[in-house]
Scaffold this motif. Structure first.
Motif, short mmCIF file in Angstrom:
data_model
loop_
_atom_site.label_atom_id
_atom_site.label_comp_id
_atom_site.label_asym_id
_atom_site.label_seq_id
_atom_site.Cartn_x
_atom_site.Cartn_y
_atom_site.Cartn_z
N VAL A 312 0.84 -1.21 0.00
CA VAL A 312 0.00 0.00 0.00
C VAL A 312 0.87 1.25 0.00
O VAL A 312 0.58 2.24 -0.68
CB VAL A 312 -0.96 0.00 1.20
N ALA A 313 1.97 1.21 0.75
CA ALA A 313 2.91 2.33 0.76
C ALA A 313 3.52 2.53 -0.63
O ALA A 313 3.70 3.67 -1.09
CB ALA A 313 4.00 2.10 1.79
N ILE A 314 3.82 1.43 -1.32
CA ILE A 314 4.34 1.53 -2.68
C ILE A 314 3.27 2.10 -3.61
O ILE A 314 3.57 2.94 -4.47
CB ILE A 314 4.80 0.14 -3.19
N ALA A 315 2.01 1.67 -3.43
CA ALA A 315 0.91 2.20 -4.25
C ALA A 315 0.76 3.71 -4.05
O ALA A 315 0.50 4.45 -5.00
CB ALA A 315 -0.39 1.48 -3.91
N ARG A 316 0.93 4.13 -2.81
CA ARG A 316 0.83 5.56 -2.50
C ARG A 316 1.94 6.33 -3.21
O ARG A 316 1.71 7.39 -3.79
CB ARG A 316 0.92 5.75 -0.98
N ARG A 317 3.14 5.79 -3.20
CA ARG A 317 4.26 6.45 -3.86
C ARG A 317 4.12 6.38 -5.39
O ARG A 317 4.51 7.32 -6.09
CB ARG A 317 5.57 5.80 -3.42
N LEU A 318 3.56 5.29 -5.87
CA LEU A 318 3.31 5.17 -7.31
C LEU A 318 2.34 6.24 -7.77
O LEU A 318 2.55 6.88 -8.81
CB LEU A 318 2.75 3.77 -7.62
N LEU A 319 1.28 6.47 -7.00
CA LEU A 319 0.33 7.51 -7.36
C LEU A 319 1.00 8.88 -7.37
O LEU A 319 0.75 9.70 -8.27
CB LEU A 319 -0.85 7.52 -6.38
N GLY A 320 1.85 9.13 -6.38
CA GLY A 320 2.59 10.40 -6.36
C GLY A 320 3.44 10.57 -7.61
O GLY A 320 3.51 11.67 -8.18
N MET A 321 4.07 9.48 -8.04
CA MET A 321 4.89 9.54 -9.25
C MET A 321 4.03 9.77 -10.49
O MET A 321 4.40 10.53 -11.39
CB MET A 321 5.69 8.25 -9.41
N MET A 322 2.86 9.13 -10.53
CA MET A 322 1.94 9.34 -11.66
C MET A 322 1.55 10.82 -11.77
O MET A 322 1.51 11.39 -12.86
CB MET A 322 0.68 8.49 -11.48
N VAL A 323 1.26 11.41 -10.62
CA VAL A 323 0.88 12.83 -10.59
C VAL A 323 2.02 13.68 -11.13
O VAL A 323 1.82 14.58 -11.96
CB VAL A 323 0.49 13.26 -9.17
N ALA A 324 3.24 13.40 -10.66
CA ALA A 324 4.40 14.17 -11.10
C ALA A 324 4.62 14.03 -12.59
O ALA A 324 4.92 15.01 -13.30
CB ALA A 324 5.64 13.72 -10.33
N ILE A 325 4.44 12.83 -13.11
CA ILE A 325 4.64 12.58 -14.54
C ILE A 325 3.58 13.31 -15.37
O ILE A 325 3.89 13.94 -16.39
CB ILE A 325 4.63 11.06 -14.83
N MET A 326 2.32 13.24 -14.94
CA MET A 326 1.26 13.90 -15.69
C MET A 326 1.40 15.41 -15.66
O MET A 326 1.11 16.10 -16.64
CB MET A 326 -0.12 13.47 -15.17
N LYS A 327 1.83 15.95 -14.53
CA LYS A 327 1.98 17.41 -14.42
C LYS A 327 3.20 17.92 -15.19
O LYS A 327 3.19 19.01 -15.75
CB LYS A 327 2.06 17.82 -12.95
N SER A 328 4.27 17.11 -15.22
CA SER A 328 5.49 17.54 -15.91
C SER A 328 5.44 17.27 -17.40
O SER A 328 6.11 17.95 -18.19
CB SER A 328 6.71 16.83 -15.31
N GLY A 329 4.64 16.25 -17.79
CA GLY A 329 4.57 15.89 -19.20
C GLY A 329 5.73 15.05 -19.66
O GLY A 329 5.88 14.77 -20.86
N GLU A 330 6.58 14.58 -18.72
CA GLU A 330 7.75 13.76 -19.05
C GLU A 330 7.47 12.31 -18.74
O GLU A 330 7.02 11.99 -17.63
CB GLU A 330 8.97 14.25 -18.26
N PRO A 331 7.74 11.38 -19.66
CA PRO A 331 7.46 9.95 -19.41
C PRO A 331 8.39 9.38 -18.35
O PRO A 331 9.41 9.97 -17.99
CB PRO A 331 7.70 9.30 -20.78
N PHE A 332 8.04 8.17 -17.90
CA PHE A 332 8.82 7.48 -16.88
C PHE A 332 10.22 7.19 -17.40
O PHE A 332 10.43 6.85 -18.57
CB PHE A 332 8.13 6.17 -16.50
N SER A 333 11.22 7.30 -16.51
CA SER A 333 12.58 6.90 -16.85
C SER A 333 13.19 6.23 -15.62
O SER A 333 12.62 6.26 -14.52
CB SER A 333 13.42 8.11 -17.26
N ALA A 334 14.35 5.65 -15.80
CA ALA A 334 15.01 4.92 -14.71
C ALA A 334 15.38 5.84 -13.55
O ALA A 334 15.65 5.38 -12.45
CB ALA A 334 16.27 4.22 -15.23
N THR A 335 15.38 7.13 -13.79
CA THR A 335 15.74 8.07 -12.72
C THR A 335 14.60 8.36 -11.77
O THR A 335 14.82 8.97 -10.71
CB THR A 335 16.22 9.40 -13.33
N HIS A 336 13.39 7.98 -12.16
CA HIS A 336 12.25 8.22 -11.27
C HIS A 336 12.36 7.37 -10.02
O HIS A 336 12.57 6.15 -10.10
CB HIS A 336 10.93 7.92 -11.97
#
Length: 339
Positions: A312-336
């Motif tokens: 669940v903690a990972i899911a919470r962090r995953l959602l945070g990353m999704m938000v950051a990606i959608m707001k920045s417009g940059e796709p996922f990379s190994a640096t995330h």
């Protein structure tokens, strides 16, 4: 300017109208079936604002009066606790409290999705309903075979179905099994149709929505289903100012209890969409399996929180990353990294 509080039910509505000083001017009970009378009543008010709680059946009413009103607000039921916790609860009182809060400018509002967002959410939730029915039927098929010590992992492959159809069962069990197989096949066809409807819906997406789909699907473990659930349930990412707000909306934020200077972290609040939480947890497992960095984070959390809380903690962090990606417009990379 008048202020109308509306307590909406399935069969009737109760309206209370107040002025800016919160003096009650009118009260009226109208039947939902009589839309002509509803429109006539609100037309007589002249310049007014209205508020109704964001219940499951509010949309038809808002559409009916929004062209007559200066503004129609949706009150957040969970935040307007004064009504839910009132010891003298009645339709008249609820409508009056809504009207008075509106006059004071103190209505905690709820987001109203656009027509496209509502259609998207409808398609996604129907697909999820069909998927849950398939799971339920499969479990019942396995239960019958388990009673005969005949359950096997490949039951729902071609070979497994051949085994199910020819296995020696009692007359009652065979009757139940045949009906369950027919149900399973029917729901599988419905799931196929629901997936097709969602794909056709996605093909008509505006440019921004299409780009958000591409961004989300760039994340390992996030596929077609998760993408559609996240986009439909969140609706408009710009309505959130921070990752914390989205996490709280999804019901993934842990509750806290503080007393005498000591704080204790409680279970997650589960106040948001269960569809969104389910999709995020499923994707979190895939992310942990596919990306070593996230697996390391999960293993570290698991030692302290155990597996369920850790994912669940990972899911919470995953959602945070999704938000950051959608707001920045940059796709996922190994640096995330997990937030």
């Amino acid at each position: 300017m008048f202020f109308a509080g509306i307590d909406l039910h399935k069969q009737s509505i109760t309206v209370c109208v107040v002025d800016k000083d919160r003096n009650v001017l009118k009260r009226k009970r109208l039947m939902c079936a009589n839309e002509v009378a509803i429109v006539a009543f609100f037309k007589e008010l002249g310049c007014f604002r209205a508020v109704v709680e964001a219940t499951a059946s509010h949309e038809w009413f808002v559409k009916l009066i929004e062209s007559l009103a200066d503004k129609v607000l949706l009150a957040h039921p969970g935040k307007l606790r004064i009504i839910a916790e009132s010891t003298q609860k009645s339709d008249r009182l609820d409508a009056q409290i809504l009207a008075e809060f509106l006059a004071l400018g103190m209505i905690p509002t709820s987001y109203r999705p656009t027509p496209r967002q509502r259609d998207h959410r409808c398609l996604v939730r129907q697909r999820n309903t069909v998927q849950r029915r398939i799971t339920s039927v499969k479990n019942r098929i396995r239960r019958i075979l388990s009673n005969h010590n005949a359950d096997r992992r490949d039951l729902f492959t071609k070979a497994g179905q051949q085994f199910v159809r020819t296995y020696d069962l009692s007359a009652a069990d065979r009757f139940s099994m045949n009906q369950l197989i027919a149900e399973w096949e029917f729901f599988c066809q419905q799931l196929k149709a629901a997936n097709q409807a969602l794909k056709e819906f996605a093909n008509t997406a505006p440019i921004r929505e299409r780009h958000q789909r591409e961004l989300l699907q760039s994340i390992p473990g996030v596929g077609f289903v998760t993408t559609e659930v996240v986009l439909s349930e969140i609706a408009d990412i710009d309505r959130f100012d921070s990752q914390k707000q989205v996490v709280a909306y999804a019901g993934l934020a842990p509750g806290q209890r503080e007393s005498a200077g000591k704080s204790k972290e409680l279970h997650i609040e589960k106040s948001g969409s269960r569809h969104l939480r389910w999709a995020l947890v499923e994707s979190a497992w895939q992310l942990v399996y596919r990306v070593p960095r996230w697996k390391t984070i999960y293993e570290r959390l698991k030692k302290r929180l155990k597996s369920k809380k850790a994912i669940v903690a990972i899911a919470r962090r995953l959602l945070g990353m999704m938000v950051a990606i959608m707001k920045s417009g940059e796709p996922f990379s190994a640096t995330h990294q997990p937030a």
